[in-house]
Write a protein that holds these residues in place. Sequence first.
Motif, PDB file in Angstrom:
ATOM      1  N   ARG A 129       0.836  -1.199   0.000  1.00  0.00           N
ATOM      2  CA  ARG A 129       0.000   0.000   0.000  1.00  0.00           C
ATOM      3  C   ARG A 129       0.876   1.257   0.000  1.00  0.00           C
ATOM      4  NH1 ARG A 129      -5.299   0.707   1.648  1.00  0.00           N
ATOM      5  NH2 ARG A 129      -4.574   2.602   2.664  1.00  0.00           N
ATOM      6  N   ASN A 130       1.863   1.271   0.859  1.00  0.00           N
ATOM      7  CA  ASN A 130       2.739   2.427   1.037  1.00  0.00           C
ATOM      8  C   ASN A 130       4.016   2.237   0.215  1.00  0.00           C
ATOM      9  OD1 ASN A 130       4.446   4.462   1.909  1.00  0.00           O
ATOM     10  ND2 ASN A 130       3.819   4.288   4.048  1.00  0.00           N
ATOM     11  N   SER A 178       6.793   3.659   0.321  1.00  0.00           N
ATOM     12  CA  SER A 178       8.031   3.754   1.103  1.00  0.00           C
ATOM     13  C   SER A 178       8.423   2.425   1.733  1.00  0.00           C
ATOM     14  CB  SER A 178       7.885   4.818   2.196  1.00  0.00           C
ATOM     15  OG  SER A 178       6.927   4.415   3.171  1.00  0.00           O
ATOM     16  N   SER A 203       2.417   0.166  -5.775  1.00  0.00           N
ATOM     17  CA  SER A 203       1.736   0.671  -4.576  1.00  0.00           C
ATOM     18  C   SER A 203       0.440   1.354  -4.970  1.00  0.00           C
ATOM     19  CB  SER A 203       2.644   1.663  -3.840  1.00  0.00           C
ATOM     20  OG  SER A 203       2.747   2.870  -4.597  1.00  0.00           O
TER      21      SER A 203
END
Length: 436
Positions: free
Chosen positions: A400-401, A403, A432
Motif C-alpha cells: 500500500r505504502n 516507502s 503501490s
Amino acid sequence: MKFYDRKTELQLLREIDDRTYNSAQFTVLIGRRRTGKTTLMTHAFEDRRYLYFFIGKKSESILCADFQQQVESVLGLHIHGRVTRFGALLEEIMHYSKEHKTTLIIDEFQRLAEIDEGIIGDIQQVWDRHHAESHIHLIACGSIFSMMQRLFEDRKEPLFGRKTARIELKPFSTQVLKEILHDHNPDYTSEDLLMLYAITGGVAKYVVQLMDDGCTTWEKMLKDVCQPSSIFIEEGAELLVGEFGRRYQTYYSILQLIASGKTNQSEVDGVIQKNTGRYLDTLENEYSLIRKIRPLWAKPNCQGVRYCISDCFLMFWFRFIEKNRSLVELGKFDLLEELIRNEYSQFSGIVLEKYFRQKYGEQERATEVSNWWDNKGENEIDLIAIKRIDREAIVAEVKRNPSKIDLKKLEEKYKHIQRHLNGYKVELIGLSMDDM
C-alpha cells in the motif's frame, strides 16, 4: 448509470442471433448474480424483436399462462386453448420459428429444474424434434453457476451437447472500473478506487448501486455499506443460499475461514475438525467460489497449495459483515463501520495484490500472471506477469505504502526463481497505491 463496456459480448450475441437465419442456435449465458446479464441482453436486442421469459418462483402452469400472453402480444401467435406445460409452449414457438426468425430469452433458466426436473427433458425432446428446421435463437440465461454447469455440462443431463455457444459474463475489468469512477468523480483517489474494487470486485449491480447513491469516495462507500438498508448486508447470504440451498453450514464455515486468512487445507481441517478436501473441491469445481493457488512453476501435486475466495465482494462480506453478524443483529452499524475502518488497511493490502494481478492479467500480451512462494514460506513474490511470446516478465512487490517497498529484498527473492526466466527480459518493480 449509462451502459458500460461489454462490447465483445454484445457483438457476439448479435452475431449468433444473425446465424439464426440459417440454423437454430442455443446459447447458454452464465454469470454470477448481479453481473448484468439481463441488461446485456436488453441492449443486445434493443432494436430487434424478442421474447423474454423470466422464470419466477411460480408453478409451471401459471408461468405458461403468463408466457402465452407474451407470445401472442410479441409474435402475434395465437395458441388455441390454455397451455400448461412449458414443453408444449416451446413447441408452438419452434413451429412458428420455422417460418419466422425468433429470439427467445429464458432468464433464470435453472429455476425450471427446481419447478420440475421433467421440464428440462421436455425442452430437450422439443429441441431435438424441431431445431433442424427452425430459425430460433434460444438463450438460456442463469446465475446459479453450479446448476447451469450441471444442466449443460453433465453427460447424464438431457441438455448435454445441445448448446451451440456459451458466454460467461465476468465482472467489469479494472480499466472499466476506473472509467466509471472517473465519470462520477473526476478527482477520485487511489483509495476511492481500491474501496470500490474491494466492495464490488467489478460486479455491475454493486457498482451501479454505489454510483447511483452518490458514493464516489471511499468514506461514502463505507458508510453506504454500513447502513441498515444497505443491499450489501444480506447480499452474501442470499447469493450463497441460492447456490447451496440447505447444505450451507460447512461451506459457510470454510469460506469464513479462508476469508480470515486460513488458506491451506490443514488449517481449515484443524478448525472444522474433519477432512474438508471434498468440500474444497466442490467449492472450486462445482461452485467456482474459491480458487486453488500454487506457486508459479510448481508441480500439480505440490504441497504448498493455498485457497482464496474468487469473488472480491464475498471476501469483503465474510471478513467484515458475516464475521460481525452480532453487530448487525443488534443494529450497531456505527460500530460495524468503526471496526471495518480499524481492520481495513490490512485487508486492503491483500485486495491490492489481487487488483494488480487482475490488472496485469488483462493486458493483451500477458500469458501468465500469478505469485510465488517457497516451500518454507520464507520467500514470497507478490506478482509475476509473463509475456511468453515476447519473452518479457515483470516481477513485483506490492505494498500500500510505496516507502515500504524494498527492491533489494525483491532482488534476493528473485534469485530463487531466476532459472525459470532465463532468456527473458525481466523488470523488477514495486507497485503501490500510487500505481493504481
